[in-house]
Scaffold this motif. Structure first.
Motif, PDB file in Angstrom:
ATOM      1  N   VAL A  74       0.853  -1.191   0.000  1.00 14.79           N
ATOM      2  CA  VAL A  74       0.000   0.000   0.000  1.00 14.79           C
ATOM      3  C   VAL A  74       0.889   1.240   0.000  1.00 14.79           C
ATOM      4  O   VAL A  74       1.723   1.424   0.884  1.00 14.79           O
ATOM      5  N   ILE A  75       0.710   2.066  -1.010  1.00 12.58           N
ATOM      6  CA  ILE A  75       1.472   3.313  -1.145  1.00 12.58           C
ATOM      7  C   ILE A  75       0.473   4.466  -1.138  1.00 12.58           C
ATOM      8  O   ILE A  75      -0.465   4.479  -1.938  1.00 12.58           O
ATOM      9  N   VAL A  76       0.668   5.413  -0.234  1.00 16.21           N
ATOM     10  CA  VAL A  76      -0.285   6.506  -0.085  1.00 16.21           C
ATOM     11  C   VAL A  76       0.396   7.837  -0.371  1.00 16.21           C
ATOM     12  O   VAL A  76       1.464   8.133   0.168  1.00 16.21           O
ATOM     13  N   MET A  77      -0.233   8.632  -1.242  1.00 12.54           N
ATOM     14  CA  MET A  77       0.268   9.968  -1.582  1.00 12.54           C
ATOM     15  C   MET A  77      -0.792  11.012  -1.241  1.00 12.54           C
ATOM     16  O   MET A  77      -1.984  10.758  -1.388  1.00 12.54           O
ATOM     17  N   GLU A  78      -0.326  12.180  -0.839  1.00 17.01           N
ATOM     18  CA  GLU A  78      -1.247  13.297  -0.651  1.00 17.01           C
ATOM     19  C   GLU A  78      -1.637  13.830  -2.030  1.00 17.01           C
ATOM     20  O   GLU A  78      -0.785  13.962  -2.922  1.00 17.01           O
ATOM     21  N   ARG A  79      -2.927  14.130  -2.214  1.00 18.39           N
ATOM     22  CA  ARG A  79      -3.398  14.538  -3.542  1.00 18.39           C
ATOM     23  C   ARG A  79      -2.764  15.841  -3.995  1.00 18.39           C
ATOM     24  O   ARG A  79      -2.337  15.982  -5.131  1.00 18.39           O
ATOM     25  N   GLU A  80      -2.752  16.833  -3.116  1.00 16.27           N
ATOM     26  CA  GLU A  80      -2.207  18.150  -3.420  1.00 16.27           C
ATOM     27  C   GLU A  80      -2.663  18.598  -4.806  1.00 16.27           C
ATOM     28  O   GLU A  80      -3.835  18.677  -5.096  1.00 16.27           O
ATOM     29  N   ASP A  81      -1.690  18.878  -5.682  1.00 15.72           N
ATOM     30  CA  ASP A  81      -2.029  19.329  -7.036  1.00 15.72           C
ATOM     31  C   ASP A  81      -1.808  18.231  -8.078  1.00 15.72           C
ATOM     32  O   ASP A  81      -1.678  18.518  -9.275  1.00 15.72           O
ATOM     33  N   LEU A  82      -1.768  16.988  -7.624  1.00 15.02           N
ATOM     34  CA  LEU A  82      -1.516  15.883  -8.550  1.00 15.02           C
ATOM     35  C   LEU A  82      -2.750  15.596  -9.404  1.00 15.02           C
ATOM     36  O   LEU A  82      -3.879  15.679  -8.929  1.00 15.02           O
ATOM     37  N   ASP A  83      -2.514  15.253 -10.647  1.00 14.99           N
ATOM     38  CA  ASP A  83      -3.595  14.896 -11.561  1.00 14.99           C
ATOM     39  C   ASP A  83      -3.902  13.408 -11.411  1.00 14.99           C
ATOM     40  O   ASP A  83      -2.998  12.561 -11.536  1.00 14.99           O
ATOM     41  N   GLU A  84      -5.163  13.091 -11.177  1.00 12.12           N
ATOM     42  CA  GLU A  84      -5.547  11.704 -10.908  1.00 12.12           C
ATOM     43  C   GLU A  84      -5.214  10.772 -12.060  1.00 12.12           C
ATOM     44  O   GLU A  84      -4.682   9.679 -11.861  1.00 12.12           O
ATOM     45  N   ASP A  85      -5.517  11.185 -13.277  1.00 15.65           N
ATOM     46  CA  ASP A  85      -5.256  10.315 -14.429  1.00 15.65           C
ATOM     47  C   ASP A  85      -3.762  10.059 -14.604  1.00 15.65           C
ATOM     48  O   ASP A  85      -3.346   8.939 -14.953  1.00 15.65           O
ATOM     49  N   THR A  86      -2.961  11.097 -14.369  1.00  9.84           N
ATOM     50  CA  THR A  86      -1.504  10.944 -14.507  1.00  9.84           C
ATOM     51  C   THR A  86      -0.960   9.988 -13.465  1.00  9.84           C
ATOM     52  O   THR A  86      -0.137   9.111 -13.766  1.00  9.84           O
ATOM     53  N   VAL A  87      -1.415  10.151 -12.215  1.00 10.40           N
ATOM     54  CA  VAL A  87      -0.953   9.269 -11.145  1.00 10.40           C
ATOM     55  C   VAL A  87      -1.368   7.830 -11.428  1.00 10.40           C
ATOM     56  O   VAL A  87      -0.584   6.897 -11.259  1.00 10.40           O
ATOM     57  N   MET A  88      -2.598   7.656 -11.883  1.00  6.65           N
ATOM     58  CA  MET A  88      -3.091   6.318 -12.213  1.00  6.65           C
ATOM     59  C   MET A  88      -2.230   5.676 -13.298  1.00  6.65           C
ATOM     60  O   MET A  88      -1.804   4.511 -13.181  1.00  6.65           O
ATOM     61  N   MET A  89      -1.936   6.419 -14.353  1.00  4.23           N
ATOM     62  CA  MET A  89      -1.139   5.894 -15.455  1.00  4.23           C
ATOM     63  C   MET A  89       0.272   5.547 -14.980  1.00  4.23           C
ATOM     64  O   MET A  89       0.801   4.474 -15.289  1.00  4.23           O
ATOM     65  N   ASP A  90       0.882   6.435 -14.202  1.00  2.63           N
ATOM     66  CA  ASP A  90       2.238   6.189 -13.703  1.00  2.63           C
ATOM     67  C   ASP A  90       2.267   4.974 -12.775  1.00  2.63           C
ATOM     68  O   ASP A  90       3.209   4.175 -12.813  1.00  2.63           O
ATOM     69  N   ALA A  91       1.246   4.846 -11.942  1.00  3.46           N
ATOM     70  CA  ALA A  91       1.199   3.723 -11.002  1.00  3.46           C
ATOM     71  C   ALA A  91       1.063   2.394 -11.737  1.00  3.46           C
ATOM     72  O   ALA A  91       1.765   1.423 -11.437  1.00  3.46           O
ATOM     73  N   LEU A  92       0.175   2.345 -12.717  1.00  2.00           N
ATOM     74  CA  LEU A  92      -0.028   1.108 -13.466  1.00  2.00           C
ATOM     75  C   LEU A  92       1.205   0.758 -14.299  1.00  2.00           C
ATOM     76  O   LEU A  92       1.588  -0.408 -14.404  1.00  2.00           O
ATOM     77  N   GLU A  93       1.839   1.772 -14.876  1.00  2.00           N
ATOM     78  CA  GLU A  93       3.064   1.530 -15.648  1.00  2.00           C
ATOM     79  C   GLU A  93       4.187   1.011 -14.751  1.00  2.00           C
ATOM     80  O   GLU A  93       5.041   0.242 -15.188  1.00  2.00           O
ATOM     81  N   ALA A  94       4.160   1.436 -13.484  1.00  2.00           N
ATOM     82  CA  ALA A  94       5.186   0.998 -12.531  1.00  2.00           C
ATOM     83  C   ALA A  94       4.941  -0.424 -12.047  1.00  2.00           C
ATOM     84  O   ALA A  94       5.810  -1.023 -11.402  1.00  2.00           O
ATOM     85  N   GLY A  95       3.738  -0.955 -12.334  1.00  2.00           N
ATOM     86  CA  GLY A  95       3.436  -2.330 -11.945  1.00  2.00           C
ATOM     87  C   GLY A  95       2.399  -2.472 -10.852  1.00  2.00           C
ATOM     88  O   GLY A  95       2.190  -3.573 -10.330  1.00  2.00           O
ATOM     89  N   ALA A  96       1.726  -1.376 -10.484  1.00  6.36           N
ATOM     90  CA  ALA A  96       0.690  -1.445  -9.460  1.00  6.36           C
ATOM     91  C   ALA A  96      -0.529  -2.198  -9.968  1.00  6.36           C
ATOM     92  O   ALA A  96      -0.779  -2.270 -11.176  1.00  6.36           O
ATOM     93  N   ASP A  97      -1.300  -2.754  -9.041  1.00  5.87           N
ATOM     94  CA  ASP A  97      -2.509  -3.493  -9.396  1.00  5.87           C
ATOM     95  C   ASP A  97      -3.729  -2.588  -9.497  1.00  5.87           C
ATOM     96  O   ASP A  97      -4.624  -2.822 -10.302  1.00  5.87           O
ATOM     97  N   ASP A  98      -3.764  -1.547  -8.648  1.00  6.13           N
ATOM     98  CA  ASP A  98      -4.983  -0.734  -8.564  1.00  6.13           C
ATOM     99  C   ASP A  98      -4.652   0.575  -7.860  1.00  6.13           C
ATOM    100  O   ASP A  98      -3.623   0.697  -7.177  1.00  6.13           O
ATOM    101  N   MET A  99      -5.549   1.553  -8.000  1.00 13.68           N
ATOM    102  CA  MET A  99      -5.429   2.817  -7.281  1.00 13.68           C
ATOM    103  C   MET A  99      -6.810   3.308  -6.901  1.00 13.68           C
ATOM    104  O   MET A  99      -7.759   3.182  -7.684  1.00 13.68           O
ATOM    105  N   GLN A 100      -6.931   3.843  -5.694  1.00 16.47           N
ATOM    106  CA  GLN A 100      -8.179   4.448  -5.241  1.00 16.47           C
ATOM    107  C   GLN A 100      -7.927   5.912  -4.926  1.00 16.47           C
ATOM    108  O   GLN A 100      -6.947   6.250  -4.257  1.00 16.47           O
ATOM    109  N   ALA A 101      -8.809   6.766  -5.426  1.00 16.04           N
ATOM    110  CA  ALA A 101      -8.717   8.194  -5.150  1.00 16.04           C
ATOM    111  C   ALA A 101      -9.636   8.535  -3.982  1.00 16.04           C
ATOM    112  O   ALA A 101     -10.858   8.399  -4.091  1.00 16.04           O
ATOM    113  N   GLU A 102      -9.048   8.930  -2.866  1.00 19.66           N
ATOM    114  CA  GLU A 102      -9.822   9.373  -1.711  1.00 19.66           C
ATOM    115  C   GLU A 102      -9.887  10.898  -1.724  1.00 19.66           C
ATOM    116  O   GLU A 102      -9.301  11.551  -2.598  1.00 19.66           O
TER     117      GLU A 102
END
Length: 242
Positions: free
Chosen positions: A140-168
């Protein structure tokens, strides 16, 4: 380090870490020593368990010098620390599932202490496997949203090998296979991301909501006292605190 990784839990954990940073680093160092000894290597590239602990240490802002010294201590002939992993399972108030992950050099000390707290503030210690079936082991890796773009984070996470991401509301929570956790974290670090929390956790499949104020008080007390125990590394539970 307890329960699920939603922001209100992280906030509580961060406050405790700030107040007890020395204890937090001591627990991580103990876990690192065990990882080196069991993995037979002080190089995270050749020791997946050590890589996971180092990632956890960095996310907790443990200084690199501390990490290096701890690994050197574990490799040195002067290190006599001998710990074993012990997992206790039981029930908090109203049947909340609780998993206590400990590293101890004396089971005869740790077991009665954990049992006492579960008996006093919950429904008691259970048999091995009584609640762990209802949790999944995940990175489980948790980042503060701040000014991050959700789609960009999702794409980067999946490209890095993550299984899933949830936006809280205030965070992004990225989930990985436990064995891929270190690689995913490293690739996201390379992209410049920073983390509120990063660890391999036991994630509940379902949650229990507590309504009785006394149950809530006892559950909070149970978690706090377990986490204060020097032998306890993590406390996982399925209490829904929303």
């Amino acid at each position: 380090m307890s329960g699920h990784s939603k922001w209100h839990n992280i906030q509580k954990t961060k406050g405790a870490a700030d107040a007890k940073r020395s204890q937090l680093f001591t627990k991580i160092a103990r876990e690192m020593i065990v990882a080196v000894k069991q993995g037979g290597s002080g190089d995270p590239a050749n020791n997946s368990r050590l890589a996971t602990v180092v990632a956890k240490a960095k996310a907790a802002n443990m200084p690199n010098d501390n990490i290096k010294r701890t690994i050197e201590k574990a490799l040195g002939s002067g290190s006599t620390d001998s710990y074993e992993t012990v997992v206790y399972e039981g029930y908090g108030p109203s049947g909340v599932a609780v998993i206590v992950d400990a590293l101890t050099d004396n089971r005869q000390r740790t077991a009665p202490e954990v049992r006492h707290l579960l008996d006093k503030y919950g429904k008691g210690l259970g048999a091995t496997g009584c609640v762990s079936w209802s949790f999944d082991r995940k990175g489980v890796i948790v980042m503060e949203r701040e000014d991050l773009d959700e789609d960009t984070v999702m794409m980067d996470a999946l490209e890095a090998g993550a299984d899933d991401m949830q936006a809280e509301e205030e965070t992004f929570e990225i989930y990985t296979d436990p064995d891929a956790f270190g690689d995913v974290l490293a690739k996201l670090e390379e992209k410049g991301y920073t983390f509120l929390q990063a660890a391999v956790e036991m994630v509940p499949q379902t949650y229990v909501k507590l309504e009785d104020p006394e149950d809530i008080k006892n559950m909070e007390k149970l978690i706090d006292l377990l986490e204060e125990n020097d032998d306890v590394q993590n406390v996982w539970h399925n209490w829904d605190q929303d």
